[in-house]
Design a protein around this motif. Structure first.
Motif, mmCIF file in Angstrom:
data_model
loop_
_atom_site.group_PDB
_atom_site.id
_atom_site.type_symbol
_atom_site.label_atom_id
_atom_site.label_comp_id
_atom_site.label_asym_id
_atom_site.label_seq_id
_atom_site.Cartn_x
_atom_site.Cartn_y
_atom_site.Cartn_z
ATOM 1 N N GLN A 11 0.827 -1.204 0.000
ATOM 2 C CA GLN A 11 0.000 0.000 0.000
ATOM 3 C C GLN A 11 0.868 1.264 0.000
ATOM 4 O O GLN A 11 0.565 2.226 -0.709
ATOM 5 C CB GLN A 11 -0.937 0.005 1.203
ATOM 6 N N ALA B 267 2.354 1.671 -3.497
ATOM 7 C CA ALA B 267 1.343 2.130 -4.451
ATOM 8 C C ALA B 267 1.019 3.603 -4.214
ATOM 9 O O ALA B 267 0.841 4.374 -5.164
ATOM 10 C CB ALA B 267 0.081 1.278 -4.333
ATOM 11 N N SER B 268 0.958 4.010 -2.966
ATOM 12 C CA SER B 268 0.654 5.397 -2.639
ATOM 13 C C SER B 268 1.753 6.328 -3.129
ATOM 14 O O SER B 268 1.480 7.393 -3.687
ATOM 15 C CB SER B 268 0.476 5.541 -1.129
ATOM 16 N N GLN C 177 3.870 5.761 -5.588
ATOM 17 C CA GLN C 177 3.845 5.767 -7.047
ATOM 18 C C GLN C 177 2.721 6.672 -7.555
ATOM 19 O O GLN C 177 2.895 7.409 -8.521
ATOM 20 C CB GLN C 177 3.662 4.356 -7.590
ATOM 21 N N TYR C 178 1.583 6.630 -6.891
ATOM 22 C CA TYR C 178 0.458 7.489 -7.272
ATOM 23 C C TYR C 178 0.827 8.955 -7.084
ATOM 24 O O TYR C 178 0.537 9.787 -7.941
ATOM 25 C CB TYR C 178 -0.776 7.132 -6.437
ATOM 26 N N ALA D 107 3.132 10.024 -9.838
ATOM 27 C CA ALA D 107 2.408 10.153 -11.102
ATOM 28 C C ALA D 107 1.587 11.442 -11.114
ATOM 29 O O ALA D 107 1.513 12.126 -12.136
ATOM 30 C CB ALA D 107 1.501 8.944 -11.315
ATOM 31 N N GLN D 108 0.991 11.787 -9.974
ATOM 32 C CA GLN D 108 0.212 13.017 -9.901
ATOM 33 C C GLN D 108 1.119 14.240 -10.016
ATOM 34 O O GLN D 108 0.726 15.251 -10.579
ATOM 35 C CB GLN D 108 -0.570 13.079 -8.580
#
Length: 141
Positions: free
Chosen positions: A27, A30-31, A33-34, A37-38
């Motif tokens: 988690q 993934a957070s 990486q998000y 990306a943002q």
């Protein structure tokens, strides 16, 4: 017989904790990486996005300091600094102000500076190129 139960409890507990840590790591990965990306996404303008360092949007920073948003990387930094100093001093905890508000004011100034800094550096570089290299010489006495 008791050693069997103790061994089973230890093994099951270890297995549960291992799975929990693995899931938490997934988690967190993934957070992050998000978030990256943002930060990269968008149409080239950073004005609407939240700064990773300050956690504040440019609009929010401008509202806190009551200044106009920078246009094309240009802002009246004298006005920003004047408003910052006045608000920062007025919210001094020693004078009955709020440390929280002081920190918000500081983050707002930092956010605006982060927005304007690349344009200021580019302008300084262009001015130096126009003038030519002029080293500062210091003479020993």
């Amino acid at each position: 017989m008791a050693y069997r139960y103790i061994t089973q409890v230890v093994l099951v507990g270890t297995r549960v904790l291992g799975r929990a840590f693995a899931e938490a790591y997934k988690q967190a990965s993934a957070s992050s990486q998000y978030a990256r990306a943002q930060a990269k996404a968008g149409n080239g303008s950073v004005s609407g996005r939240t700064s990773i360092n300050t956690g504040m949007t440019l609009d929010e920073a401008c509202k806190i300091l009551n200044v106009k948003p920078p246009q094309n990387g240009q802002a009246n930094m004298e006005e920003v600094m004047e408003r910052f100093k006045r608000l920062f001093d007025n919210n001094d905890p020693k004078k009955g102000g709020s440390f929280y508000l002081q920190s918000k004011i500081l983050r707002a100034r930092e956010r605006i500076e982060a927005e304007v800094k690349p344009a200021m550096e580019k302008a300084a570089q262009e001015a130096e190129v126009k003038e030519g290299w002029n080293p500062k010489l210091y003479k020993d006495r």
